[in-house]
Design an enzyme around this catalytic site. Sequence first.
Site, short mmCIF file in Angstrom:
data_model
loop_
_atom_site.label_atom_id
_atom_site.label_comp_id
_atom_site.label_asym_id
_atom_site.label_seq_id
_atom_site.Cartn_x
_atom_site.Cartn_y
_atom_site.Cartn_z
N HIS A 12 12.28 -1.60 2.78
CA HIS A 12 11.53 -2.62 2.01
C HIS A 12 10.82 -1.96 0.83
CE1 HIS A 12 8.01 -2.04 5.09
NE2 HIS A 12 7.92 -1.15 4.13
N HIS A 59 0.85 -3.79 3.98
CA HIS A 59 0.44 -2.52 3.36
C HIS A 59 -0.91 -2.69 2.68
CE1 HIS A 59 4.87 -2.39 3.59
NE2 HIS A 59 4.82 -1.08 3.54
N HIS A 191 10.71 8.64 4.72
CA HIS A 191 9.90 8.80 3.51
C HIS A 191 8.49 9.25 3.84
CE1 HIS A 191 8.93 4.54 4.47
NE2 HIS A 191 8.14 4.39 3.43
N GLU A 238 7.62 3.59 10.01
CA GLU A 238 7.99 2.18 9.82
C GLU A 238 9.27 1.82 10.57
OE1 GLU A 238 6.10 1.17 5.41
OE2 GLU A 238 8.25 1.52 5.55
C1 DHB Z 1 8.13 2.94 -0.82
C2 DHB Z 1 8.63 2.55 0.41
C3 DHB Z 1 7.84 1.82 1.31
O1 DHB Z 1 8.23 1.44 2.54
C4 DHB Z 1 6.57 1.45 0.94
O2 DHB Z 1 5.87 0.69 1.79
C5 DHB Z 1 6.06 1.84 -0.29
C6 DHB Z 1 6.84 2.58 -1.17
C7 DHB Z 1 8.97 3.68 -1.80
O3 DHB Z 1 10.09 4.05 -1.45
O4 DHB Z 1 8.56 3.86 -2.93
FE FE Z 2 6.56 0.32 3.63
#
Ligand code: DHB
Ligand code: FE
Length: 280
Positions: A12, A59, A191, A238
């Site tokens: 997402h 978030h 990430h 996540e």
């Molecule tokens: C990104 C991915 C995420 O799941 C998020 O909540 C905020 C940023 C990203 O890849 O930039």
């Molecule tokens: Fe996220």
Amino acid sequence: MARLIGGIGTSHIPSLGPVIDRKLTTTPEWKPFFASYDPVRAWLAERAPDLAIVVYNDHGCDFFIDKMPTFAVGAAPSYPAGDQGWDVRPVPVAAGDLAFSQHAIECLIEEEFDVTICQELRLDHGFHVPMSLLFGDTWPVRVLPIAVNVIQHPVPTPTRCYKLGAALRRAIDSYPTDERVVIVGTGGMSHQLHGERAGFMSQAFDEGFLDAIEADPLALCRITRRAYMERAGAEAIELIMWLVMRGALDTRVTRVHRAYQLGVSLTGSGLIALENAAAS
Ligand code: DHB
Ligand code: FE
């Protein structure tokens, strides 16, 4: 009785929102990525679900670290978009289904999932980006948003998330209408957005996760929360939301589509759609 037709796992990534809103999805740069959702969009169009259970995380849009429910379930007739600080995206107000929400919440509490009941809920990119990717500009489904705390530790265990999915399945199976339901788990993949390891991704971890979410989800329940974060970056936690999705499905599923790409953002971008055996 209502029927679960299948489940989808998808990242997402918030920066995709402006790409969609500025209608850049067919530019040479973006087309390959957005086209990777086409088979899933076609499957959804054909299977025509009435309801989508969307498991996402907030978030800092409607919940913040001062008060962070572990599992929060929508119980509203509709869900407006919230402002995450980048203005509100021009997305639809998501249509809810109060009767289905109430049934799901009663079933979950009966099964001792003490969820937070949200009669108002403003949604963020965790919900909106998957909806835009899967359904486009207008959404032909009513939704049940379920927010999972993956922000404020301690976050729920992977196994608890999987069991939440199984309880949701029993709620679907006991709902006395012929609604067709799809469940979406959002977030991930690998990430980390902050600190020394900002920008860390692991394609090997992500590909292994995609294999296992289809064929051996219990193996993903055995990975500790710490190991998710060490092996795939802090925000890879996540991915436990994909386990809610998988816990709702049959043990045996048929893969409709799978895609993976690095370089879309700071996140390994993954997509999988799984059909319940009985649905095909
Ligand atoms: C990104 C991915 C995420 O799941 C998020 O909540 C905020 C940023 C990203 O890849 O930039
Ligand atoms: Fe996220």
